[in-house]
Scaffold this active site. Structure first.
Site, mmCIF file in Angstrom:
data_model
loop_
_atom_site.group_PDB
_atom_site.id
_atom_site.type_symbol
_atom_site.label_atom_id
_atom_site.label_comp_id
_atom_site.label_asym_id
_atom_site.label_seq_id
_atom_site.Cartn_x
_atom_site.Cartn_y
_atom_site.Cartn_z
ATOM 1 N N ARG A 107 0.819 -1.210 0.000
ATOM 2 C CA ARG A 107 0.000 0.000 0.000
ATOM 3 C C ARG A 107 0.858 1.268 0.000
ATOM 4 N NH1 ARG A 107 -4.991 -2.069 3.848
ATOM 5 N NH2 ARG A 107 -6.397 -2.530 2.114
ATOM 6 N N LYS A 118 -14.324 -13.091 6.461
ATOM 7 C CA LYS A 118 -15.479 -12.234 6.774
ATOM 8 C C LYS A 118 -16.696 -12.726 6.016
ATOM 9 C CE LYS A 118 -12.301 -8.519 6.528
ATOM 10 N NZ LYS A 118 -12.018 -7.450 5.602
ATOM 11 N N GLY A 145 -6.890 -6.916 1.338
ATOM 12 C CA GLY A 145 -5.625 -6.725 2.037
ATOM 13 C C GLY A 145 -4.905 -8.035 2.305
ATOM 14 N N GLY A 192 -12.668 -4.505 0.937
ATOM 15 C CA GLY A 192 -14.054 -4.091 1.147
ATOM 16 C C GLY A 192 -14.523 -3.132 0.058
HETATM 17 P P1 ADP Z 1 -9.155 -10.073 2.491
HETATM 18 O O1 ADP Z 1 -8.418 -9.174 3.457
HETATM 19 O O2 ADP Z 1 -8.284 -10.511 1.360
HETATM 20 O O3 ADP Z 1 -10.452 -9.479 2.057
HETATM 21 P P2 ADP Z 1 -10.306 -11.577 4.660
HETATM 22 O O4 ADP Z 1 -9.885 -10.517 5.594
HETATM 23 O O5 ADP Z 1 -11.743 -11.804 4.435
HETATM 24 O O6 ADP Z 1 -9.531 -11.426 3.265
HETATM 25 O O7 ADP Z 1 -9.783 -12.999 5.185
HETATM 26 C C1 ADP Z 1 -8.433 -13.291 5.420
HETATM 27 C C2 ADP Z 1 -8.293 -14.300 6.512
HETATM 28 O O8 ADP Z 1 -9.111 -15.432 6.275
HETATM 29 C C3 ADP Z 1 -6.890 -14.828 6.621
HETATM 30 O O9 ADP Z 1 -6.313 -14.321 7.808
HETATM 31 C C4 ADP Z 1 -7.077 -16.353 6.669
HETATM 32 O O10 ADP Z 1 -6.286 -16.958 7.678
HETATM 33 C C5 ADP Z 1 -8.549 -16.492 6.976
HETATM 34 N N1 ADP Z 1 -9.111 -17.793 6.557
HETATM 35 C C6 ADP Z 1 -9.119 -18.328 5.326
HETATM 36 N N2 ADP Z 1 -9.666 -19.567 5.358
HETATM 37 C C7 ADP Z 1 -10.009 -19.796 6.634
HETATM 38 C C8 ADP Z 1 -10.612 -20.910 7.304
HETATM 39 N N3 ADP Z 1 -10.948 -22.038 6.658
HETATM 40 N N4 ADP Z 1 -10.803 -20.813 8.638
HETATM 41 C C9 ADP Z 1 -10.456 -19.693 9.305
HETATM 42 N N5 ADP Z 1 -9.894 -18.612 8.734
HETATM 43 C C10 ADP Z 1 -9.672 -18.665 7.409
HETATM 44 MG MG MG Z 2 -8.706 -8.803 5.546
#
Ligand code: ADP
Ligand code: MG
Length: 404
Positions: free
Chosen positions: A36, A201, A359, A383
């Protein structure tokens, strides 16, 4: 029409407040992914080269409206200075004496970073008049405002929204670039068009599914949210991430997808672990036998399995447009990174447009050894890009003249 910063005319000698998104992941005060910061450089360099006096503002993490040393932007200002190859003044507060002195001391072509916006309750206040009062303090530092924090344009916050109403304002080059790519995803994307969703999320991301269903050819589901889908199909998911109150919604999506001829591609196998740790015992199981391990109902699904990873990779590689948000598993722990790695690898082979948003997803591809230029685009906003794809109104863009 989005106002681009050329519309502000010459900014030479002017004080320009720039809202960046410098919300980088930190571990013990060390930046683990400076993506970033690097993404902010084109706008900052363009302003410095014009001889503007640049005042950078940003948030970092989620401090609670008061100073909190672990969320200081000091290490980020340091990194920015290294990347720019020139000195950066760091102000130890956001609108107090430190900031006032830093801004007053700027000469043409110099830059200062003010301390974390969220050390001030006005930044994220629900009360518009409190946000406005804080924005007025920020506005006093500039003759013009450039909004370039794409990761926060979906938030109605003082430095994103109110500030833009108080000064001549425009979008920076990062926001313009992000929008160009996202518009290619929403206006006549080349087909086949696949969207890959994962991450943690779950309820946040379910909304995007409804909007994407009529637009995509296939939707691949991994990460934490896959277990809510499996539960909707009647599978037991052990102690995996599950949002029971979303099961009905997911069932509706599944039947809507069938009607529209959109394929929702769900995992056929997952990696089940005894506990949430890098040295946990773990096994691969088909999705109908997740609780059928020695860990029983306490087993945790922490990644998609190898057959699923292969199927997802094949689907991705044969698509002409791919948008991916959310890691397929807990990639931070090495034994559960394979699914995310396979998906990232497949995205690098796409003959067409491949976009990574989010992120953690961006951090994941870099941590797994990929380079940014192996993808069509890595979005700095998770988001924000999802809400864009959902067709929601984004206050931080509308205030810059943009309309969906
Ligand atoms: P982004 O920031 O790319 O939008 P998120 O914040 O939604 O993604 O999710 C990222 C997190 O999701 C990571 O820290 C990862 O460890 C977690 N994650 C992925 N798969 C699982 C799972 N099966 N159980 C728990 N956490 C998970
Ligand atoms: Mg995230």
């Amino acid at each position: 029409m989005l106002r681009t910063f050329e519309s502000l005319g010459s900014l030479s000698g002017k004080r320009v407040v720039v809202r960046c998104d410098l919300n980088v992941p930190l571990s013990d005060g060390v930046i683990t992914d400076d993506g970033r910061v690097r993404a902010s450089l084109p706008t900052l360099n363009a302003l410095l080269n014009q001889g503007a006096r640049v005042v950078v503002i940003s948030h970092l993490g989620r401090p609670k409206g008061a100073p909190d040393a672990q969320y200081s932007l000091a290490p980020v200002a340091q990194r920015l200075s290294e990347l720019l190859g020139s000195p950066v003044t760091f102000a130890a507060d956001t609108v107090g004496q430190g900031a006032q002195d830093a801004v007053a001391g700027l000469e043409d072509g110099q830059i200062a970073v003010l301390e974390n916006l969220r050390f001030n309750p006005g930044e994220t206040s629900k009360d518009g008049s409190e946000r406005r009062a804080f924005a007025e303090q920020l506005a006093a530092f500039g003759d013009a405002f450039i909004s370039d924090g794409f990761g926060v344009v979906h938030r109605k916050q003082a430095s994103v929204y109110e500030l833009a109403t108080l000064l001549p304002s425009a979008a920076g080059t990062l926001i313009s670039r992000e929008l160009d790519v996202l518009e290619r995803l929403t206006e006549k994307p080349e087909r086949p068009y696949s969207v890959v969703l994962g991450g943690s999320k779950v309820s946040d991301k379910l909304g995007v599914i409804e909007h994407l269903l009529p637009r995509v050819d296939s939707l691949l589901i991994g990460g934490g949210m896959l277990f809510t889908f499996l539960a909707a199909l009647g599978h037991k998911v052990g102690s995996s991430l599950l949002e029971s109150d979303q099961i009905e919604t997911v069932r509706r999506y599944l039947s809507a997808a069938e009607e529209k001829g959109v394929e929702i591609v769900l995992p056929v196998d997952v990696v089940v672990a005894a506990s949430f740790s890098a040295d946990a015992e773990h096994v691969v199981r088909d999705v109908d036998s997740i609780e059928d391990t020695e860990f029983g109902a306490s087993g945790l699904g922490l990644d998609i399995g190898p057959r699923t990873a292969q199927a997802f990779a094949n689907r991705i590689a044969s698509s002409s447009t791919v948008f991916w948000n959310g890691p397929m598993g807990v990639f931070e722990l090495a034994p559960f990174a394979a699914g995310t790695k396979a998906v990232a690898e497949a995205l690098t082979t796409v003959d067409g447009l491949s976009v990574v948003g989010g992120g953690d997803s961006a951090a994941a591809v870099r941590a797994l050894g990929f380079n940014d230029d192996q993808f069509g685009h890595i979005s700095t906003g998770g988001g924000a890009s999802l809400e864009f794809l959902e067709g929601k109104s984004l206050p931080g863009l509308e205030v810059l003249g943009w309309q969906q």
